[in-house]
Design a protein around this motif. Sequence first.
Motif, PDB file in Angstrom:
ATOM      1  N   ARG A  18      52.002  38.819  46.312  1.00  0.00           N
ATOM      2  CA  ARG A  18      51.490  37.683  46.397  1.00  0.00           C
ATOM      3  C   ARG A  18      52.067  36.705  47.037  1.00  0.00           C
ATOM      4  O   ARG A  18      53.441  36.767  47.490  1.00  0.00           O
ATOM      5  N   TYR A  19      51.420  35.403  47.565  1.00  0.00           N
ATOM      6  CA  TYR A  19      52.298  34.369  47.780  1.00  0.00           C
ATOM      7  C   TYR A  19      52.590  33.566  46.434  1.00  0.00           C
ATOM      8  O   TYR A  19      51.911  33.243  45.732  1.00  0.00           O
ATOM      9  N   ASN A  20      54.027  33.814  46.254  1.00  0.00           N
ATOM     10  CA  ASN A  20      54.399  32.902  44.978  1.00  0.00           C
ATOM     11  C   ASN A  20      54.581  31.747  44.877  1.00  0.00           C
ATOM     12  O   ASN A  20      54.400  30.885  46.289  1.00  0.00           O
ATOM     13  N   MET A  21      54.934  30.826  44.175  1.00  0.00           N
ATOM     14  CA  MET A  21      54.978  29.598  44.036  1.00  0.00           C
ATOM     15  C   MET A  21      56.058  28.839  44.884  1.00  0.00           C
ATOM     16  O   MET A  21      55.791  27.862  45.560  1.00  0.00           O
ATOM     17  N   LYS A  22      56.987  29.821  45.095  1.00  0.00           N
ATOM     18  CA  LYS A  22      58.019  29.119  45.975  1.00  0.00           C
ATOM     19  C   LYS A  22      57.695  29.252  47.586  1.00  0.00           C
ATOM     20  O   LYS A  22      58.025  28.238  48.185  1.00  0.00           O
ATOM     21  N   HIS A  23      56.717  30.347  47.891  1.00  0.00           N
ATOM     22  CA  HIS A  23      56.220  30.167  49.157  1.00  0.00           C
ATOM     23  C   HIS A  23      55.023  28.839  49.361  1.00  0.00           C
ATOM     24  O   HIS A  23      55.220  28.190  50.346  1.00  0.00           O
ATOM     25  N   LEU A  24      54.550  28.893  48.403  1.00  0.00           N
ATOM     26  CA  LEU A  24      53.338  27.702  48.505  1.00  0.00           C
ATOM     27  C   LEU A  24      54.140  26.368  48.108  1.00  0.00           C
ATOM     28  O   LEU A  24      53.706  25.301  49.241  1.00  0.00           O
ATOM     29  N   LYS A  25      54.958  26.199  47.567  1.00  0.00           N
ATOM     30  CA  LYS A  25      55.872  24.893  47.309  1.00  0.00           C
ATOM     31  C   LYS A  25      56.347  24.478  48.588  1.00  0.00           C
ATOM     32  O   LYS A  25      56.479  23.505  49.110  1.00  0.00           O
ATOM     33  N   LYS A  26      57.117  25.473  49.502  1.00  0.00           N
ATOM     34  CA  LYS A  26      57.942  25.444  50.472  1.00  0.00           C
ATOM     35  C   LYS A  26      56.992  24.674  51.424  1.00  0.00           C
ATOM     36  O   LYS A  26      57.252  23.691  52.443  1.00  0.00           O
ATOM     37  N   MET A  27      55.756  25.462  51.724  1.00  0.00           N
ATOM     38  CA  MET A  27      54.696  24.979  52.578  1.00  0.00           C
ATOM     39  C   MET A  27      54.282  23.503  52.427  1.00  0.00           C
ATOM     40  O   MET A  27      54.193  22.696  53.521  1.00  0.00           O
TER      41      MET A  27
END
Length: 255
Positions: free
Chosen positions: A133-142
């Motif tokens: 999955r796209y985790n919160m770290k991936h989404l937050k960084k974007m």
Amino acid sequence: MMLEGDVIMGKHIATNATTDKIPIMAHPPATESDLSLEEFLNINVNNGSKGIKLDFKSNEAFNNSKPILRKFQPSLKCPVILNADILRGPVNATNPLINTTDFLTEASKIPNSILSIGWTTKYGKEYNITEGRYNMKHLKKMVEVVTENHIKLPVTYPVRAGLATNDIDGMKALLKNTTSITGNATLTIWSLKDDYVDVAKLSKLIKELGTDKVYLDVPEDLRNQLNLSSASTMTSAVMMNLIASLVFLVLSRML
């Protein structure tokens, strides 16, 4: 409704072509092509009615494409999406080949474009990986890089279907947090032919986001399995091709 092509630096195959590398339409590991980026855009200007999505595979390819894009921009009467993987994503994916800040800064200078910025992924039959999955770290960084670079152009996030469906709330939050910055954010949901995709989850994701927030770039057999009968802003005519609705909306704003 869209023509997608990968842009790399390579040799143009032609009788009188030089050996110099130029932006060509080809996918790595190819190093040569009979179609240059300039020829591709010229064909669209003279004969095309579809939108264009250009997927840049390196900093060098994008930097050398900028003057060509500026040359043709006044003549292009269709949506132009500039795509690059700018962040490392799931699952233990490789680092991107595009510099995040450079791409966002320079792509934002090309008017009337749509930025398509995503993550590298490691998933599917090639790696025998069917979970992630796209985790919160991936989404937050974007969200952070979009905010820090003051992006004002419309943004679409290309997300792999088999991964995005595992966190619908995360996808909603990504669009919500970005729309407040750019004024317009969408998802481009994509998959490869042999990817494992939970059809029910994908149908739910599209319906909950709304079809006006989705580009759909998946194999036809997967698209035909989707159950979107109660999706918002949808008619039976549009149901067979979700991408058409958004392309026409974008086109109407740009003309």
